[in-house]
Motif scaffolding. Structure first.
Motif, PDB file in Angstrom:
ATOM      1  N   TRP A   1       0.845  -1.174   0.000  1.00  0.00           N
ATOM      2  CA  TRP A   1       0.000   0.000   0.000  1.00  0.00           C
ATOM      3  C   TRP A   1       0.884   1.228   0.000  1.00  0.00           C
ATOM      4  O   TRP A   1       1.803   1.332   0.802  1.00  0.00           O
ATOM      5  CB  TRP A   1      -0.915   0.001   1.220  1.00  0.00           C
ATOM      6  N   LEU A   2       0.631   2.154  -0.894  1.00  0.00           N
ATOM      7  CA  LEU A   2       1.427   3.361  -1.017  1.00  0.00           C
ATOM      8  C   LEU A   2       0.500   4.565  -1.059  1.00  0.00           C
ATOM      9  O   LEU A   2      -0.525   4.538  -1.754  1.00  0.00           O
ATOM     10  CB  LEU A   2       2.262   3.310  -2.311  1.00  0.00           C
ATOM     11  N   VAL A   3       0.856   5.602  -0.311  1.00  0.00           N
ATOM     12  CA  VAL A   3       0.173   6.888  -0.374  1.00  0.00           C
ATOM     13  C   VAL A   3       1.228   7.897  -0.781  1.00  0.00           C
ATOM     14  O   VAL A   3       2.264   8.016  -0.111  1.00  0.00           O
ATOM     15  CB  VAL A   3      -0.450   7.280   0.981  1.00  0.00           C
ATOM     16  N   LEU A   4       0.995   8.595  -1.884  1.00  0.00           N
ATOM     17  CA  LEU A   4       1.985   9.524  -2.409  1.00  0.00           C
ATOM     18  C   LEU A   4       1.279  10.778  -2.904  1.00  0.00           C
ATOM     19  O   LEU A   4       0.299  10.693  -3.640  1.00  0.00           O
ATOM     20  CB  LEU A   4       2.755   8.866  -3.567  1.00  0.00           C
ATOM     21  N   SER A   5       1.782  11.926  -2.484  1.00  0.00           N
ATOM     22  CA  SER A   5       1.236  13.186  -2.992  1.00  0.00           C
ATOM     23  C   SER A   5       2.236  13.795  -3.960  1.00  0.00           C
ATOM     24  O   SER A   5       3.435  13.519  -3.886  1.00  0.00           O
ATOM     25  CB  SER A   5       0.949  14.153  -1.837  1.00  0.00           C
ATOM     26  N   GLY A   6       1.719  14.593  -4.857  1.00  0.00           N
ATOM     27  CA  GLY A   6       2.593  15.226  -5.837  1.00  0.00           C
ATOM     28  C   GLY A   6       1.800  16.014  -6.856  1.00  0.00           C
ATOM     29  O   GLY A   6       0.628  16.327  -6.649  1.00  0.00           O
ATOM     30  N   VAL A   7       2.460  16.299  -7.961  1.00  0.00           N
ATOM     31  CA  VAL A   7       1.893  17.116  -9.027  1.00  0.00           C
ATOM     32  C   VAL A   7       1.699  16.255 -10.272  1.00  0.00           C
ATOM     33  O   VAL A   7       2.590  15.487 -10.646  1.00  0.00           O
ATOM     34  CB  VAL A   7       2.849  18.293  -9.349  1.00  0.00           C
ATOM     35  N   VAL A   8       0.547  16.384 -10.895  1.00  0.00           N
ATOM     36  CA  VAL A   8       0.298  15.694 -12.162  1.00  0.00           C
ATOM     37  C   VAL A   8       1.231  16.310 -13.203  1.00  0.00           C
ATOM     38  O   VAL A   8       1.148  17.499 -13.492  1.00  0.00           O
ATOM     39  CB  VAL A   8      -1.179  15.842 -12.605  1.00  0.00           C
ATOM     40  N   SER A   9       2.167  15.496 -13.713  1.00  0.00           N
ATOM     41  CA  SER A   9       3.184  16.040 -14.612  1.00  0.00           C
ATOM     42  C   SER A   9       2.961  15.667 -16.079  1.00  0.00           C
ATOM     43  O   SER A   9       3.607  16.219 -16.959  1.00  0.00           O
ATOM     44  CB  SER A   9       4.578  15.574 -14.185  1.00  0.00           C
ATOM     45  N   ARG A  10       2.082  14.725 -16.330  1.00  0.00           N
ATOM     46  CA  ARG A  10       1.723  14.380 -17.710  1.00  0.00           C
ATOM     47  C   ARG A  10       0.214  14.317 -17.777  1.00  0.00           C
ATOM     48  O   ARG A  10      -0.424  13.694 -16.921  1.00  0.00           O
ATOM     49  CB  ARG A  10       2.317  13.029 -18.119  1.00  0.00           C
ATOM     50  N   ALA A  11      -0.358  14.959 -18.756  1.00  0.00           N
ATOM     51  CA  ALA A  11      -1.810  15.057 -18.867  1.00  0.00           C
ATOM     52  C   ALA A  11      -2.462  13.681 -18.813  1.00  0.00           C
ATOM     53  O   ALA A  11      -1.973  12.740 -19.444  1.00  0.00           O
ATOM     54  CB  ALA A  11      -2.187  15.761 -20.159  1.00  0.00           C
ATOM     55  N   PRO A  12      -3.547  13.544 -18.064  1.00  0.00           N
ATOM     56  CA  PRO A  12      -4.255  12.271 -17.985  1.00  0.00           C
ATOM     57  C   PRO A  12      -4.771  11.831 -19.354  1.00  0.00           C
ATOM     58  O   PRO A  12      -5.264  12.647 -20.136  1.00  0.00           O
ATOM     59  CB  PRO A  12      -5.415  12.568 -17.042  1.00  0.00           C
ATOM     60  N   GLN A  13      -4.601  10.547 -19.631  1.00  0.00           N
ATOM     61  CA  GLN A  13      -5.097   9.957 -20.865  1.00  0.00           C
ATOM     62  C   GLN A  13      -6.106   8.870 -20.506  1.00  0.00           C
ATOM     63  O   GLN A  13      -5.794   7.973 -19.718  1.00  0.00           O
ATOM     64  CB  GLN A  13      -3.951   9.362 -21.672  1.00  0.00           C
ATOM     65  N   HIS A  14      -7.273   8.961 -21.073  1.00  0.00           N
ATOM     66  CA  HIS A  14      -8.348   8.006 -20.789  1.00  0.00           C
ATOM     67  C   HIS A  14      -8.440   6.986 -21.917  1.00  0.00           C
ATOM     68  O   HIS A  14      -8.267   7.326 -23.092  1.00  0.00           O
ATOM     69  CB  HIS A  14      -9.676   8.744 -20.613  1.00  0.00           C
ATOM     70  N   SER A  15      -8.709   5.735 -21.540  1.00  0.00           N
ATOM     71  CA  SER A  15      -8.855   4.663 -22.530  1.00  0.00           C
ATOM     72  C   SER A  15      -9.809   3.610 -21.977  1.00  0.00           C
ATOM     73  O   SER A  15     -10.164   3.630 -20.800  1.00  0.00           O
ATOM     74  CB  SER A  15      -7.497   4.030 -22.846  1.00  0.00           C
ATOM     75  N   VAL A  16     -10.203   2.708 -22.847  1.00  0.00           N
ATOM     76  CA  VAL A  16     -11.062   1.584 -22.461  1.00  0.00           C
ATOM     77  C   VAL A  16     -10.381   0.310 -22.951  1.00  0.00           C
ATOM     78  O   VAL A  16      -9.971   0.213 -24.110  1.00  0.00           O
ATOM     79  CB  VAL A  16     -12.473   1.706 -23.077  1.00  0.00           C
ATOM     80  N   SER A  17     -10.244  -0.678 -22.055  1.00  0.00           N
ATOM     81  CA  SER A  17      -9.596  -1.943 -22.410  1.00  0.00           C
ATOM     82  C   SER A  17     -10.524  -2.783 -23.281  1.00  0.00           C
ATOM     83  O   SER A  17     -11.734  -2.522 -23.346  1.00  0.00           O
ATOM     84  CB  SER A  17      -9.231  -2.720 -21.145  1.00  0.00           C
TER      85      SER A  17
ATOM     86  N   HIS B   1      -9.859   3.171 -18.062  1.00  0.00           N
ATOM     87  CA  HIS B   1      -8.576   3.456 -17.424  1.00  0.00           C
ATOM     88  C   HIS B   1      -8.218   4.912 -17.621  1.00  0.00           C
ATOM     89  O   HIS B   1      -8.564   5.522 -18.636  1.00  0.00           O
ATOM     90  CB  HIS B   1      -7.447   2.613 -18.045  1.00  0.00           C
ATOM     91  N   CYS B   2      -7.481   5.463 -16.666  1.00  0.00           N
ATOM     92  CA  CYS B   2      -6.875   6.774 -16.799  1.00  0.00           C
ATOM     93  C   CYS B   2      -5.413   6.629 -16.406  1.00  0.00           C
ATOM     94  O   CYS B   2      -5.100   6.074 -15.347  1.00  0.00           O
ATOM     95  CB  CYS B   2      -7.565   7.795 -15.891  1.00  0.00           C
ATOM     96  N   HIS B   3      -4.502   7.082 -17.269  1.00  0.00           N
ATOM     97  CA  HIS B   3      -3.052   7.011 -17.034  1.00  0.00           C
ATOM     98  C   HIS B   3      -2.515   8.432 -16.927  1.00  0.00           C
ATOM     99  O   HIS B   3      -2.852   9.282 -17.754  1.00  0.00           O
ATOM    100  CB  HIS B   3      -2.341   6.331 -18.210  1.00  0.00           C
ATOM    101  N   PHE B   4      -1.681   8.674 -15.915  1.00  0.00           N
ATOM    102  CA  PHE B   4      -0.985   9.956 -15.819  1.00  0.00           C
ATOM    103  C   PHE B   4       0.292   9.768 -15.016  1.00  0.00           C
ATOM    104  O   PHE B   4       0.477   8.750 -14.351  1.00  0.00           O
ATOM    105  CB  PHE B   4      -1.877  11.051 -15.205  1.00  0.00           C
ATOM    106  N   SER B   5       1.184  10.742 -15.105  1.00  0.00           N
ATOM    107  CA  SER B   5       2.430  10.707 -14.337  1.00  0.00           C
ATOM    108  C   SER B   5       2.296  11.635 -13.139  1.00  0.00           C
ATOM    109  O   SER B   5       1.706  12.714 -13.235  1.00  0.00           O
ATOM    110  CB  SER B   5       3.609  11.168 -15.183  1.00  0.00           C
ATOM    111  N   LEU B   6       2.866  11.197 -12.013  1.00  0.00           N
ATOM    112  CA  LEU B   6       2.850  11.964 -10.775  1.00  0.00           C
ATOM    113  C   LEU B   6       4.286  12.244 -10.364  1.00  0.00           C
ATOM    114  O   LEU B   6       5.099  11.318 -10.261  1.00  0.00           O
ATOM    115  CB  LEU B   6       2.137  11.161  -9.683  1.00  0.00           C
ATOM    116  N   ASP B   7       4.614  13.527 -10.153  1.00  0.00           N
ATOM    117  CA  ASP B   7       5.934  13.921  -9.660  1.00  0.00           C
ATOM    118  C   ASP B   7       5.819  14.256  -8.183  1.00  0.00           C
ATOM    119  O   ASP B   7       4.966  15.067  -7.790  1.00  0.00           O
ATOM    120  CB  ASP B   7       6.453  15.157 -10.397  1.00  0.00           C
ATOM    121  N   HIS B   8       6.681  13.642  -7.376  1.00  0.00           N
ATOM    122  CA  HIS B   8       6.718  13.894  -5.936  1.00  0.00           C
ATOM    123  C   HIS B   8       8.070  14.498  -5.579  1.00  0.00           C
ATOM    124  O   HIS B   8       9.103  14.054  -6.074  1.00  0.00           O
ATOM    125  CB  HIS B   8       6.537  12.585  -5.154  1.00  0.00           C
TER     126      HIS B   8
END
Length: 102
Positions: free
Chosen positions: A5-21, A27-34
């Motif tokens: 289990w991980l809890v991490l705060s940060g800034v969204v550094s790559r725009a969220p991309q939505h897709s369907v499997s 799904h939503c994919h994005f990068s988080l910078d901490h």
């Protein structure tokens, strides 16, 4: 079963991309910078990381709908190794909850 289990705060550094499997899962994919200052061996040190976040399922899509680059968030979930199409491995944070930090 071991804890993961991980809890991490940060800034969204790559725009969220939505897709369907192919199975119909959203799904939503994005990068988080901490970035933070941590104490290790009684010394202050800078901690920095960038991690890919995957938010899957209908409920999390409502939490990610308003995410934008540079937004501060706190993500809770589990981590897992994922291989990319080019064969490189990376850690991915699979979100169970995402909250915006003001």
């Amino acid at each position: 079963m071991a804890d993961n289990w991980l809890v991490l705060s940060g800034v969204v550094s790559r725009a969220p991309q939505h897709s369907v499997s192919p199975a119909g899962i959203q799904h939503c994919h994005f990068s988080l910078d901490h970035e933070s200052e941590q104490i290790e061996a009684n010394k202050s040190r800078r901690a920095w990381c960038r991690i890919q976040v995957v938010a899957s399922g209908e409920e999390l899509q409502t939490q990610t709908a308003s995410l934008t680059t540079a937004m501060q968030v706190k993500v809770s979930g589990f981590i897992s190794q994922q291989k990319s199409a080019n064969g490189l491995s990376r850690l991915v944070l699979h979100a169970r909850s995402i909250e915006q930090i003001n």
